[in-house]
Scaffold this motif. Structure first.
Motif, PDB file in Angstrom:
ATOM      1  N   LEU A  29       0.575  -0.962  -0.041  1.00  0.00           N
ATOM      2  CA  LEU A  29       0.100  -0.316  -0.205  1.00  0.00           C
ATOM      3  C   LEU A  29       0.152   1.088  -0.056  1.00  0.00           C
ATOM      4  N   ALA A  30       1.725   0.883   0.601  1.00  0.00           N
ATOM      5  CA  ALA A  30       2.841   2.681   0.848  1.00  0.00           C
ATOM      6  C   ALA A  30       3.818   2.629  -0.850  1.00  0.00           C
ATOM      7  N   GLU A  31       3.700   1.927  -1.316  1.00  0.00           N
ATOM      8  CA  GLU A  31       4.279   1.660  -2.840  1.00  0.00           C
ATOM      9  C   GLU A  31       3.102   2.008  -3.384  1.00  0.00           C
ATOM     10  N   VAL A  32       1.837   1.868  -3.998  1.00  0.00           N
ATOM     11  CA  VAL A  32       0.637   2.437  -4.416  1.00  0.00           C
ATOM     12  C   VAL A  32       0.665   4.074  -4.100  1.00  0.00           C
ATOM     13  N   THR A  33       0.300   3.803  -3.309  1.00  0.00           N
ATOM     14  CA  THR A  33       0.541   5.017  -2.828  1.00  0.00           C
ATOM     15  C   THR A  33       1.408   6.314  -2.552  1.00  0.00           C
ATOM     16  N   GLY A  34       2.726   5.835  -2.597  1.00  0.00           N
ATOM     17  CA  GLY A  34       4.083   6.691  -2.905  1.00  0.00           C
ATOM     18  C   GLY A  34       4.265   7.074  -0.852  1.00  0.00           C
ATOM     19  N   MET A  35       3.813   6.972  -0.518  1.00  0.00           N
ATOM     20  CA  MET A  35       4.478   6.584   1.109  1.00  0.00           C
ATOM     21  C   MET A  35       5.141   6.134   1.798  1.00  0.00           C
ATOM     22  N   SER A  36       5.788   6.981   3.149  1.00  0.00           N
ATOM     23  CA  SER A  36       6.153   5.246   3.347  1.00  0.00           C
ATOM     24  C   SER A  36       5.412   4.559   4.344  1.00  0.00           C
ATOM     25  N   LYS A  37       6.124   3.170   4.684  1.00  0.00           N
ATOM     26  CA  LYS A  37       5.889   1.910   5.344  1.00  0.00           C
ATOM     27  C   LYS A  37       5.056   2.401   6.363  1.00  0.00           C
ATOM     28  N   SER A  38       5.911   3.317   7.452  1.00  0.00           N
ATOM     29  CA  SER A  38       5.525   4.470   8.800  1.00  0.00           C
ATOM     30  C   SER A  38       5.080   5.564   8.276  1.00  0.00           C
ATOM     31  N   GLY A  39       4.689   6.121   7.650  1.00  0.00           N
ATOM     32  CA  GLY A  39       3.284   6.581   7.279  1.00  0.00           C
ATOM     33  C   GLY A  39       1.800   5.892   7.219  1.00  0.00           C
ATOM     34  N   VAL A  40       1.794   4.884   6.391  1.00  0.00           N
ATOM     35  CA  VAL A  40       0.951   3.780   6.047  1.00  0.00           C
ATOM     36  C   VAL A  40       0.330   3.686   7.356  1.00  0.00           C
ATOM     37  N   PHE A  41       1.527   3.035   8.070  1.00  0.00           N
ATOM     38  CA  PHE A  41       1.798   2.088   9.595  1.00  0.00           C
ATOM     39  C   PHE A  41       0.857   3.606  10.801  1.00  0.00           C
ATOM     40  N   ALA A  42       1.146   4.507  10.096  1.00  0.00           N
ATOM     41  CA  ALA A  42       0.265   5.775  11.388  1.00  0.00           C
ATOM     42  C   ALA A  42      -0.630   5.534  11.516  1.00  0.00           C
ATOM     43  N   HIS A  43      -1.322   4.967  10.611  1.00  0.00           N
ATOM     44  CA  HIS A  43      -2.804   5.722  10.322  1.00  0.00           C
ATOM     45  C   HIS A  43      -3.669   4.255  10.994  1.00  0.00           C
ATOM     46  N   PHE A  44      -3.015   3.358  10.656  1.00  0.00           N
ATOM     47  CA  PHE A  44      -3.593   1.566  11.176  1.00  0.00           C
ATOM     48  C   PHE A  44      -2.819   1.000  11.395  1.00  0.00           C
ATOM     49  N   GLY A  45      -1.882   1.227  12.326  1.00  0.00           N
ATOM     50  CA  GLY A  45      -1.629   0.288  13.624  1.00  0.00           C
ATOM     51  C   GLY A  45      -0.589  -0.946  13.148  1.00  0.00           C
ATOM     52  N   SER A  46      -1.208  -1.760  12.140  1.00  0.00           N
ATOM     53  CA  SER A  46      -1.369  -2.864  11.757  1.00  0.00           C
ATOM     54  C   SER A  46      -2.319  -3.681  10.518  1.00  0.00           C
ATOM     55  N   ARG A  47      -1.624  -4.747  10.260  1.00  0.00           N
ATOM     56  CA  ARG A  47      -2.617  -5.293   8.999  1.00  0.00           C
ATOM     57  C   ARG A  47      -3.695  -5.479   9.517  1.00  0.00           C
TER      58      ARG A  47
END
Length: 219
Positions: free
Chosen positions: A42-60
């Motif tokens: 998802l980070a790759e698709v959205t052009g965000m960092s993994k930590s940035g995506v993780f911050a919004h959801f916390g876990s898979r």
């Protein structure tokens, strides 16, 4: 003193980012299944960092549950809410089914998360399965309520078993999805609509009107 209408408050930047991530995640899950979701992809698709995506959801797992909730919200907007504007009873039940058929028809190139998720999580207990089952049960409850209202309105026979009728209606959708998406058989939408008309006719009272072409519109 006149007042100007209050405009909807715009989403905060964090909410906008989360909504964009969810939209991308929903697209991925529709094509690859809920198990195809990952923070990294998802980070790759959205052009965000993994930590940035993780911050919004916390876990898979939380990401998967959020996608299920988003899918359900969109399903309600397209299928449920337009139908409840129809008269209670068979008109509303017919609208629920027709809107559902139309939803399936536009998902043929992607997939229905309710159906694909059931295959992925049918034997895997946990919060994701619980969230998915809860949303499906909520939808089934709406259909069952419409069936019971049709019985109360004397449009369906008083001995109608709402759960049996619901089972048969849901079976039509599963068959539609399978034959249209997997087998690519032509004419499946019309077959599903004819099947629904036959199910309704089997339970109808003599006093009620048979389903018309208006209640089962053609494409």
């Amino acid at each position: 003193m006149s007042t100007s209408p209050i405009s909807p408050r715009p989403l905060q930047k964090g909410q906008q980012t989360r909504a964009a991530i969810l939209d991308a995640a929903l697209g991925m899950a529709s094509h690859m299944g809920l198990e195809g979701l990952s923070i990294g992809a998802l980070a790759e698709v959205t052009g965000m960092s993994k930590s940035g995506v993780f911050a919004h959801f916390g876990s898979r797992e939380e990401l998967q549950i959020s996608v299920i909730r988003e899918y359900h919200a969109r399903f309600e907007e397209e299928v449920f809410f337009p139908a409840i504007r129809e008269e209670r009873g068979l008109p509303r039940l017919s609208a629920l089914f027709e809107n559902w058929v139309r939803r399936v028809s536009v998902e043929l190139d992607s997939g229905c998360i309710y159906i694909s998720g059931a295959v992925e999580f049918d034997d895997r207990p946990g919060p994701v399965r619980d969230a998915l089952a809860s949303m499906v049960r909520a939808w089934h409850a709406a259909l069952e309520r419409a069936i019971r209202q049709a019985i109360e309105a004397n449009q369906l026979r008083p001995d109608t078993d709402p759960l049996q009728m619901l089972f048969e209606i849901h079976g039509l959708i599963l068959a539609l999805h399978h034959d249209a998406r997997f087998l690519r058989n032509p004419g499946t939408l019309d077959r599903a609509r004819r099947g629904f008309a036959r199910v309704v006719a089997d339970y109808q009272t003599a006093a009620s009107t048979s389903p018309s072409s208006a209640s089962l519109p053609q494409e």
